[in-house]
Design a protein around this motif. Structure first.
Motif, mmCIF file in Angstrom:
data_model
loop_
_atom_site.group_PDB
_atom_site.id
_atom_site.type_symbol
_atom_site.label_atom_id
_atom_site.label_comp_id
_atom_site.label_asym_id
_atom_site.label_seq_id
_atom_site.Cartn_x
_atom_site.Cartn_y
_atom_site.Cartn_z
ATOM 1 N N GLN A 436 -0.872 1.907 -45.118
ATOM 2 C CA GLN A 436 -0.744 1.520 -46.525
ATOM 3 C C GLN A 436 -0.387 2.710 -47.408
ATOM 4 O O GLN A 436 0.325 2.556 -48.411
ATOM 5 N N LEU A 437 -0.806 3.891 -46.989
ATOM 6 C CA LEU A 437 -0.570 5.072 -47.813
ATOM 7 C C LEU A 437 0.890 5.507 -47.781
ATOM 8 O O LEU A 437 1.467 5.869 -48.820
ATOM 9 N N VAL A 438 1.540 5.460 -46.589
ATOM 10 C CA VAL A 438 2.917 5.965 -46.462
ATOM 11 C C VAL A 438 3.922 4.836 -46.215
ATOM 12 O O VAL A 438 5.092 5.117 -45.936
ATOM 13 N N HIS A 439 3.485 3.566 -46.329
ATOM 14 C CA HIS A 439 4.388 2.407 -46.247
ATOM 15 C C HIS A 439 5.101 2.342 -44.881
ATOM 16 O O HIS A 439 6.329 2.287 -44.789
ATOM 17 N N VAL A 440 4.316 2.326 -43.808
ATOM 18 C CA VAL A 440 4.837 2.135 -42.451
ATOM 19 C C VAL A 440 4.067 0.987 -41.808
ATOM 20 O O VAL A 440 3.132 0.435 -42.407
ATOM 21 N N SER A 441 4.463 0.645 -40.593
ATOM 22 C CA SER A 441 3.787 -0.443 -39.880
ATOM 23 C C SER A 441 2.396 -0.018 -39.431
ATOM 24 O O SER A 441 2.070 1.178 -39.372
ATOM 25 N N LYS A 442 1.575 -1.012 -39.109
ATOM 26 C CA LYS A 442 0.219 -0.715 -38.657
ATOM 27 C C LYS A 442 0.222 0.039 -37.335
ATOM 28 O O LYS A 442 -0.664 0.860 -37.072
ATOM 29 N N GLU A 443 1.220 -0.247 -36.468
ATOM 30 C CA GLU A 443 1.307 0.460 -35.195
ATOM 31 C C GLU A 443 1.572 1.948 -35.417
ATOM 32 O O GLU A 443 0.947 2.806 -34.756
ATOM 33 N N ALA A 444 2.470 2.248 -36.333
ATOM 34 C CA ALA A 444 2.745 3.656 -36.631
ATOM 35 C C ALA A 444 1.536 4.321 -37.295
ATOM 36 O O ALA A 444 1.208 5.487 -36.994
ATOM 37 N N GLY A 445 0.845 3.609 -38.197
ATOM 38 C CA GLY A 445 -0.364 4.170 -38.817
ATOM 39 C C GLY A 445 -1.450 4.445 -37.798
ATOM 40 O O GLY A 445 -2.149 5.465 -37.872
ATOM 41 N N ALA A 446 -1.606 3.544 -36.824
ATOM 42 C CA ALA A 446 -2.626 3.761 -35.795
ATOM 43 C C ALA A 446 -2.289 4.962 -34.928
ATOM 44 O O ALA A 446 -3.189 5.712 -34.511
ATOM 45 N N ARG A 447 -1.024 5.173 -34.671
ATOM 46 C CA ARG A 447 -0.645 6.334 -33.855
ATOM 47 C C ARG A 447 -0.908 7.644 -34.603
ATOM 48 O O ARG A 447 -1.311 8.643 -34.003
ATOM 49 N N ILE A 448 -0.686 7.644 -35.914
ATOM 50 C CA ILE A 448 -0.994 8.837 -36.709
ATOM 51 C C ILE A 448 -2.492 9.105 -36.695
ATOM 52 O O ILE A 448 -2.933 10.257 -36.586
ATOM 53 N N ALA A 449 -3.304 8.066 -36.804
ATOM 54 C CA ALA A 449 -4.757 8.244 -36.817
ATOM 55 C C ALA A 449 -5.282 8.724 -35.479
ATOM 56 O O ALA A 449 -6.278 9.470 -35.420
ATOM 57 N N GLU A 450 -4.654 8.321 -34.372
ATOM 58 C CA GLU A 450 -5.128 8.700 -33.044
ATOM 59 C C GLU A 450 -4.691 10.105 -32.650
ATOM 60 O O GLU A 450 -5.234 10.664 -31.681
ATOM 61 N N ASP A 451 -3.701 10.671 -33.323
ATOM 62 C CA ASP A 451 -3.202 11.993 -32.939
ATOM 63 C C ASP A 451 -4.245 13.067 -33.231
ATOM 64 O O ASP A 451 -4.829 13.119 -34.318
ATOM 65 N N GLN A 452 -4.495 13.933 -32.264
ATOM 66 C CA GLN A 452 -5.506 14.987 -32.399
ATOM 67 C C GLN A 452 -4.918 16.339 -32.792
ATOM 68 O O GLN A 452 -5.670 17.271 -33.073
ATOM 69 N N GLY A 453 -3.599 16.438 -32.803
ATOM 70 C CA GLY A 453 -2.988 17.732 -33.097
ATOM 71 C C GLY A 453 -3.038 18.125 -34.550
ATOM 72 O O GLY A 453 -3.145 19.299 -34.874
ATOM 73 N N GLY A 454 -2.940 17.184 -35.468
ATOM 74 C CA GLY A 454 -2.933 17.487 -36.889
ATOM 75 C C GLY A 454 -1.548 17.570 -37.481
ATOM 76 O O GLY A 454 -1.381 17.447 -38.702
ATOM 77 N N GLU A 455 -0.486 17.722 -36.668
ATOM 78 C CA GLU A 455 0.881 17.801 -37.201
ATOM 79 C C GLU A 455 1.319 16.447 -37.761
ATOM 80 O O GLU A 455 1.983 16.385 -38.807
ATOM 81 N N ALA A 456 0.957 15.343 -37.093
ATOM 82 C CA ALA A 456 1.319 14.025 -37.600
ATOM 83 C C ALA A 456 0.606 13.735 -38.916
ATOM 84 O O ALA A 456 1.190 13.140 -39.841
ATOM 85 N N LEU A 457 -0.662 14.153 -39.028
ATOM 86 C CA LEU A 457 -1.386 13.976 -40.277
ATOM 87 C C LEU A 457 -0.719 14.774 -41.396
ATOM 88 O O LEU A 457 -0.591 14.285 -42.530
ATOM 89 N N THR A 458 -0.267 15.978 -41.111
ATOM 90 C CA THR A 458 0.399 16.808 -42.119
ATOM 91 C C THR A 458 1.685 16.147 -42.602
ATOM 92 O O THR A 458 1.987 16.133 -43.818
ATOM 93 N N VAL A 459 2.449 15.582 -41.677
ATOM 94 C CA VAL A 459 3.701 14.914 -42.065
ATOM 95 C C VAL A 459 3.397 13.705 -42.938
ATOM 96 O O VAL A 459 4.077 13.452 -43.955
#
Length: 519
Positions: A436-459
């Protein structure tokens, strides 16, 4: 046959034929023909009984055979010989007049000619004539071929209603040609008969190779062909050292014989085939692809080192699934790949980290490949991807606006109040918040949340429009906070938006690479 006994008791044999028999009947009847009679149908042989013939009285006239008209057609006629008279030794033998001599008689009335009886199977006894119908000849067994021809003729002559339709044989289905490298491809090669090595064969082979290397203007095609065939016959007898030198010389030739090259690259000894597989530029791709199907790891690694590798050969090498071969191939900058081969390499790199750095650092790696591989890369390679494959320009801004309009998403600022819910939200709720924050699909949002590196969160936070202070308040508790802040400073809104767009297409399986990425 008939036999009579004259006065001296010695029998004289006479031959009775049909003509003589009829002439004798006319003579006995006084020259008058017997009345015409229609012969009744012949009954079965087992019901016919031989009638009794009346005995003839003794007469000085020589006895002759008489035939009476019997009610049955062609019945056996038995003629009794006259009583035997006593003869004295030395008496003369009287001859019987020949019945075949012409007899002058008045013109007889027309006679009905009866069919001539066939000769009996065995001779009758003396002075006895038995006329029997000829026995049917036993039928000889026909050959199988003749019986088959006769049956076909009967079938052809029979009416169409009684003919049984013969089912037509369907032509065999033409299967699609199997290409080299596929599971159904089987290649058969004729093995040469092993011959004892001859040390002088190497010298002769090099002399023949000199003849083949003469320019076309200085030699005839027949000479080169004969030298080539003779050299091919010498190869089984050449020592290994001579064969290795021969392969090295062939690599330097501009137009070597394809038969010679094919013979050398298929040699099982890597010392012979290796120089050609790695260095010879005159080898056809079809021959190299055929060698790939053999599955020899040593040959595959050498082919992956060639200075120039076509997309077709690259595809054949990728299908080998050999990690060392793929590593040499990805590192080779002279290798060309199709987009399908690149996606296949991406899946191999996800399973084998040793392929990730060579694949990401290649000059011809497309940005979608790098963005798809981003999730599997370590932190150092992720930062390399962000710095190399992302750029910012006014044109990119226009394209992003067009993409948002095409998706039906209004361009509006993000709701930053959602960030306060991240600390207490579960993993599933965090994915929905990022979507909801960056206007993408729920699948893409879930992948950002599951990433442990922090680079996806920064993007994602950069695309949401956070300032550096707001971003620092989110990541200060992480151990890699300073590295993430450096990445945040190098990113722009357009760069972050481009990367999110590709991630969203991949998660929803849409866009030009969705089918290839899912394969």
């Amino acid at each position: 046959m008939s036999s009579v006994r004259p006065e001296d008791g010695l029998p004289v044999r006479r031959v009775i034929t049909a003509d003589s028999f009829r002439a004798l009947k006319l003579k006995l009847n006084g020259g008058k023909p017997p009345p015409a009679a229609v012969a009744p149908p012949v009954p079965a042989p087992q019901q016919a009984l031989p009638p009794k013939v009346p005995e003839l009285p003794a007469d000085p006239v020589p006895p002759v055979a008489t035939v009476e008209t019997l009610p049955e057609a062609i019945e056996p006629v038995r003629v009794e010989p006259p009583p035997q008279s006593e003869t004295l030794a030395g008496s003369t033998v009287a001859t019987i007049p020949d019945p075949l001599e012409p007899i002058l008689l008045p013109a007889p009335e027309p006679l009905e000619i009866e069919p001539e009886p066939s000769q009996a199977e065995s001779d009758p006894p003396l002075a006895e004539i038995i006329v029997e119908p000829a026995a049917p000849e036993p039928a000889m067994p026909e050959a199988p071929e003749a019986q088959a021809v006769e049956e076909q003729a009967k079938d052809a002559a029979s009416p169409a209603s009684t003919m049984t339709p013969v089912p037509r044989e369907e032509p065999p289905a033409v299967s699609a040609p199997v290409k080299p490298g596929s599971p159904g491809f089987i290649e058969r090669r004729v093995l040469e008969r092993p011959l004892p090595e001859a040390p002088e064969a190497g010298e002769r082979a090099h002399a023949l190779l000199d003849i083949m290397a003469i320019p076309t203007a200085g030699s005839l095609p027949q000479e080169r062909a004969l030298a080539n065939d003779t050299l091919l016959r010498l190869i089984p007898r050449m020592p290994l050292k001579s064969l290795r030198h021969l392969a090295e010389r062939v690599c330097l030739m501009e137009t070597p014989s394809q038969m010679l090259v094919r013979r050398l690259i298929n040699d099982p000894r890597i010392e012979v085939s290796g120089p050609l597989l790695e260095n010879a530029m005159t080898v056809d791709d079809s021959d190299l692809i055929a060698v790939c199907s053999s599955g020899n790891p040593a040959k595959l690694k050498l082919m992956a080192r060639r200075r120039v590798i076509s997309p077709a050969l690259s595809e054949a090498l990728i299908q080998s699934n050999d990690v060392e071969t793929l590593l040499n191939l990805v590192r080779n900058q002279g290798a060309a790949f199709s987009i399908e081969a690149m996606w296949r390499l991406t899946r191999f790199a996800a399973a084998h980290p040793v392929l990730q750095a060579p694949l990401v650092t290649r000059q011809d790696t497309p940005s979608p490949i790098a963005f798809q591989l981003f999730w599997r890369l370590p932190s150092e390679l992720r930062r390399y991807v962000l710095s190399r494959f992302l750029t910012d320009s006014e044109t990119i801004s226009k394209i992003l606006i067009m993409n948002a309009e095409n998706e039906g998403v209004e361009r509006r600022f993000a709701d930053l109040s959602l960030l306060s819910r991240l600390e207490t939200a579960s993993a599933e709720e965090q994915g929905a918040i990022y979507a909801q924050l960056v206007h993408v699909s729920k699948e893409a949002g879930a992948r950002i949340a599951e990433d442990q590196g922090g680079e996806a969160l920064t993007v994602a936070l950069k695309a949401a429009g956070l300032t550096r202070a707001q971003f620092a308040g989110v990541v200060d508790k992480r151990q890699d906070a300073e590295a993430l802040k450096a990445i945040f400073d190098t990113l722009s809104f357009n760069k972050a938006r481009v990367l999110l767009t590709y991630w969203d297409w991949a998660a929803r399986r849409t866009g030009p690479y969705a089918r290839i990425a899912a394969a």
